[in-house]
Structures are given as structure tokens and as C-alpha cells.
Write an enzyme that holds these catalytic residues in place. Structure first.
Site, PDB file in Angstrom:
ATOM      1  N   ASP A  86      34.012  -2.832 -20.569  1.00  0.00           N
ATOM      2  CA  ASP A  86      33.764  -1.995 -22.220  1.00  0.00           C
ATOM      3  C   ASP A  86      35.551  -1.479 -22.308  1.00  0.00           C
ATOM      4  OD1 ASP A  86      33.156  -0.338 -23.986  1.00  0.00           O
ATOM      5  OD2 ASP A  86      32.457   1.240 -23.235  1.00  0.00           O
ATOM      6  N   ASP A 121      36.793  -0.320 -30.193  1.00  0.00           N
ATOM      7  CA  ASP A 121      36.406   0.031 -31.633  1.00  0.00           C
ATOM      8  C   ASP A 121      36.686   1.837 -31.501  1.00  0.00           C
ATOM      9  OD1 ASP A 121      34.294   0.289 -29.286  1.00  0.00           O
ATOM     10  OD2 ASP A 121      32.921   0.814 -30.310  1.00  0.00           O
ATOM     11  N   CYS A 271       5.973   8.731  -8.276  1.00  0.00           N
ATOM     12  CA  CYS A 271       7.156   7.153  -7.969  1.00  0.00           C
ATOM     13  C   CYS A 271       7.298   6.449  -6.188  1.00  0.00           C
ATOM     14  CB  CYS A 271       8.581   7.305  -8.130  1.00  0.00           C
ATOM     15  SG  CYS A 271       9.087   5.844  -7.879  1.00  0.00           S
ATOM     16  N   CYS A 273       9.154   3.901  -5.294  1.00  0.00           N
ATOM     17  CA  CYS A 273      10.271   3.098  -4.923  1.00  0.00           C
ATOM     18  C   CYS A 273      10.722   3.709  -3.424  1.00  0.00           C
ATOM     19  CB  CYS A 273      11.610   3.482  -5.393  1.00  0.00           C
ATOM     20  SG  CYS A 273      12.174   4.802  -5.584  1.00  0.00           S
ATOM     21  N   CYS A 276      11.314   6.849  -2.715  1.00  0.00           N
ATOM     22  CA  CYS A 276      10.184   7.991  -2.652  1.00  0.00           C
ATOM     23  C   CYS A 276       8.971   8.144  -2.400  1.00  0.00           C
ATOM     24  CB  CYS A 276       9.789   8.059  -4.558  1.00  0.00           C
ATOM     25  SG  CYS A 276      11.364   8.410  -6.002  1.00  0.00           S
TER      26      CYS A 276
END
Ligand SMILES: [Zn+2]
Length: 489
Positions: A86, A121, A271, A273, A276
């Protein structure tokens, strides 16, 4: 750049494009890494599912310029996957001024070997007055034009700006298309997401999509929350970048596809994962802040990539509408936002494949799927060789056509085929009025189209109130009243 589209559904797609450091399969998320704050080592991001990462060229330029020029951005971060950089526009929005020019930051991104470069931008915030948004956009367009010179072997992402002014968003997309980017990045939308202004977001995406060719890669700049991924992909966005996984973790916030939870409010972790599965909410709450921040960031990444895989599987199975219609129910603003697709029928019709495996009705939003309208159009072409035609609401009865909401009229010989035959739809008496009205609208069009025929419509009394003002060539017979008569006899 070649964007190979492998499969599609709604306006979304699974696609592939090539960079200098390998292929990227979309839709995907680019985790944002700060080269100076190592929360999760960038080389470990692959294990969560990352195929490409994003970093900030401006921060590297300010803090590790010589090192980056010597090593290149990949070695600096320690990754072998593609890197998008970026330009520092976000910092420009926050601090108002940067000590660097567009040309300097573009040249720097190119020199450090970024796979996707972005010009500097001007991200105009939402609700900016028209002249400000237009003047900012003019600067952005000029900077995008000069970006071509610095492209080299990198891909070029051209930001789409214009604040909440839809005509400016379209102008921005048209100009970017003329310049010719490899990726079109819709910017200036983070404040909309942070304030749940999803209606504005949906309109901006659809206006931009209406200008760009279907094989353009669309990046939604700064969109990193899993709750909007399905909607954004269904509207045709391919890339997301997420700093959210880290920002939310820092603040003890836990991402889910249903919204954000505060760790302090969690008694259970919804969750599975690795994080978790291993820790309880209390264990997380009691550990050192720095350790917890890493673990929450890891969960946030796992859950974000899981949602992306779920969306890709839905595209493969052509049931992305069903997934989106369940996701939009997590926030009223998301629900309202999705209903905007009714105003963009034409573009949706172009993208959404007609033939799918199934149609699961989930609520009134299911009526807005193009297949319903397309079925009603298609049915007009069915030839009728009888003078008197029988239409019934009861599939158990012998008839030439049946009425089935939300589709409308179905020829008897098509009752088993897609979409009607492959649909799971509640019985009419249990459906929302909108679905019934949709069916009646289709019926009326059909009757008007065949004004030279005579129709007998046999319905149960439930339908009577919806079948008013029918043409003169139609006789209605009420099935349950007839049964009453039979009994009396
Ligand atoms: Zn988790």
C-alpha cells in the site's frame, strides 16, 4: 493480466491470477503486516491460508528504506508468497500530509519488488461535499496515470474513490479502466464498515461493478471483517485486506462471521480453531496481554480464512445465495443492504448462472434471486395447444399448469425440473406475502401474454384474496368450496 475464472455464482467467482511470486486464488484475504510490529511472523501466515500478504510501503520507506532496497520486500518480511504494498494513502487520510510524492512511493514499491503496487490516491471520506470529492478524485486520476511508468513487472492496483457520490465512483472506475489497471481497489470505505453503513457499501460496489468488465479483479480496500465477506464476494469482490485481525486482537475483540464479540463477554468460545480448542475464555482473560493478543489475532485469522473457504465451497455448489441470505440476518443493516440488489436486476442477471443444483427458500430475499424472474420470462415461451387451460395450486390434481410461489406458473411437464423441481419451498400458506405476490405477478404476466386462450384456475380458498383483477379470459374455481358442495350432496 490474465484473470482465470474457474467457477462462479451470484456475482462472485473463484479465480486465479499470476504474480511474480506465484499464483493467487481468489476470493482471498491479504493479511496486513506491519514490518516493525511483529504480531504473527509473516512467514507463518501461510498456515492460516494466506496466499498473499499486504504491507505498507510508506512505513517501510520511512523506517527501513535502505534495508528494503537491498533485500527486497519479500526477504525483508521473510516470505516467499506474493506481497502487495500500500502506498500510504491511509496515513495521508489520518495525518493529512506525507513527506513523499506519488512518483517516489511508486518507484520505491517497484524497486523493492512488490508484486502489486498502488499509487498514492486520495481517500475521500464518506459524505464529503461533492466538489471536495471531485477535486480529490481528479488528483487520484492524475496519479494513477503516472503510475503506469513505474509498473515494470509488478501488477498495478488502481484505487476507485469518489466518497459516497455514486456518479463519482462510476467516473473513477471508468477512468481507471481507461488507464488499465490489473486490480481495481475500491477505497475509502472503512468508515462505512466501521459504522455499519452497509447500504452505502453495497451501492458503491454495484455501481463500480456496473462499469468494470466481468474479468476485472476487484479489491475491497480495508475490508477485513468476516461478517461482510459473503456479501462482498456475492457482489463480485475478489480481494480483501485485513488489518482487522490484529487491530481487533489488540482491543481484546474476537471476530466471528456473525459479528464481533468482546472477550470479556465470552463464557464459551464458539469456534474450533487450534486456539479456541486449546484455551478457555478465562485462561485467555488471565494471561499476559501480549500473549493474549497473539492468540486472539491467530483466532481472528483462522475464522476469517475459514469463512473464505466456506464461501468458495458455496460458489462450487452454487448455493452462495443461501449462504448470503443466512449471513445478512446477523445485522439489520446488512439485511437492508442486501435488499438493494432488487434495484440492480440487470447486472445481477448478467452474472448469476441460471442453472443450479437446488433452490432453498430462506425468506423473502430468496424472491430477489434472478432465477425467479428468469423462470417467469422463460415460461412465456411455452406453447399452449389447448383452447381451455387448467391451472391449479394443488399438485395432486390433474392440470396443465401449477402455481408455486415464488416462481409463479409451472407447466406440468416441468414440475420435476430445475428450478421448481429442485426447490425446497414451504407450503404457500406458510410463506411470506411477498413470495405469494411474486407468484401472482408471474401468473398475471402469463395470462396477459396468452389473452387468446381460456383459463380455469383451480385454487384453495387461501389464494382467493391474491387473485383479484384477473383478465376476462379467466374463471376461478375454489377447490375447498367445491369439496364442501360435494359433501352436501
Ligand atoms: Zn477460534
Amino acid at each position: 493480466m490474465d484473470f482465470e475464472i474457474i467457477d462462479k455464482d451470484v456475482m462472485g467467482r473463484i479465480g486465479k491470477f499470476e504474480t511474480n511470486h506465484g499464483k493467487v486464488e481468489t476470493p482471498t484475504i491479504l493479511p496486513v503486516v506491519n514490518p516493525n510490529i511483529e504480531l504473527i511472523p509473516p512467514k507463518d501466515l501461510k498456515k492460516f491460508g494466506a496466499e498473499i500478504v499486504m504491507t505498507n510501503a510508506y512505513i517501510i520507506y520511512k523506517t527501513r528504506r535502505d534495508e528494503a532496497l537491498e533485500k527486497g520486500v519479500h526477504r525483508l518480511l521473510g516470505v516467499d508468497i506474493p506481497v502487495m504494498t500500500d502506498s500510504g494513502s491511509y496515513q495521508l487520510m489520518i495525518y493529512g500530509d506525507l513527506e513523499i510524492t506519488n512518483e517516489e512511493i511508486l518507484s520505491f514499491q517497484s524497486k523493492i519488488g512488490s508484486d502489486i503496487i498502488v499509487p498514492l490516491d486520495i481517500p475521500t471520506p464518506p459524505d464529503a461535499d461533492y466538489d471536495t470529492a471531485l477535486n480529490d478524485l481528479k488528483v487520484t486520476i492524475e496519479r494513477e496515470k503516472s503510475a503506469l511508468t513505474f509498473k515494470g513487472k509488478s501488477l498495478l492496483a488502481l484505487p476507485i474513490q469518489g466518497s459516497t457520490h455514486l456518479d463519482l465512483r462510476k467516473l473513477s472506475a471508468k477512468e481507471a479502466l481507461k488507464i488499465g489497471g490489473d486490480v481495481y481497489a475500491i477505497g475509502g470505505i472503512v468508515p462505512l464498515m466501521d459504522t455499519y453503513r452497509f447500504q452505502d457499501l453495497v451501492r458503491i460496489i454495484l455501481e463500480v461493478k456496473s462499469v468494470l468488465p466481468s474479468n476485472s479483479v476487484i479489491h475491497l480496500f480495508g475490508a477485513g471483517h468476516p461478517m461482510i465477506f459473503s456479501v462482498a464476494v456475492a457482489l463480485g469482490c475478489d480481494l480483501f485486506d485485513s488489518a482487522a485481525y490484529a487491530i481487533y486482537a489488540k482491543d481484546d475483540r474476537y471476530l466471528t462471521p456473525y459479528g464481533t464479540k468482546k472477550l470479556e463477554d465470552l463464557h464459551y468460545l464458539p469456534c474450533s480453531c487450534p486456539i479456541c480448542s486449546k484455551y478457555s475464555p478465562n485462561e485467555l482473560k488471565e494471561m499476559e496481554k501480549s500473549e493474549r493478543e497473539i492468540l486472539l489475532a491467530e483466532h481472528n485469522l483462522y475464522v476469517s480464512f475459514e469463512e473464505i473457504r466456506r464461501i468458495k465451497q458455496a460458489i462450487r455448489e452454487n448455493n452462495l445465495f443461501e449462504l448470503v441470505e443466512s449471513r445478512i440476518r446477523v445485522h439489520p443493516n446488512l439485511l437492508k443492504a442486501w435488499r438493494i440488489i432488487r434495484e440492480y436486476k440487470d447486472i445481477l442477471d448478467i452474472y448469476d448462472p441460471f442453472i443450479k443444483q437446488s433452490f432453498f427458500y430462506t425468506g423473502i430475499e430468496s424472491c430477489y434471486r434472478p432465477v425467479v424472474r428468469k423462470h417467469q420470462d422463460r415460461i412465456l415461451n411455452v406453447e399452449i395447444d389447448k383452447e381451455e387451460v387448467v391451472i391449479s395450486t394443488d399438485e395432486g390434481e390433474l392440470a396443465d399448469f401449477y402455481i408455486k410461489p415464488p416462481f409463479g406458473v409451472i407447466p406440468a411437464e416441468m414440475i420435476e425440473s430445475y428450478p421448481v423441481g429442485h426447490s425446497e419451498v414451504p407450503q404457500a400458506e406458510l410463506m411470506e406475502e411477498e413470495a405469494l405476490k411474486m407468484a401472482v405477478e408471474g401468473l398475471k404476466r402469463f395470462l396477459d401474454y396468452h389473452s387468446d386462450k381460456r383459463f380455469k384456475i383451480r385454487v384453495n380458498s387461501f389464494w382467493m384474496k391474491y387473485l383479484k383483477n384477473l383478465p376476462k379470459n379467466v374463471v376461478i374455481e375454489c377447490l375447498d368450496r367445491r369439496k364442501d358442495l360435494d359433501l352436501q350432496e
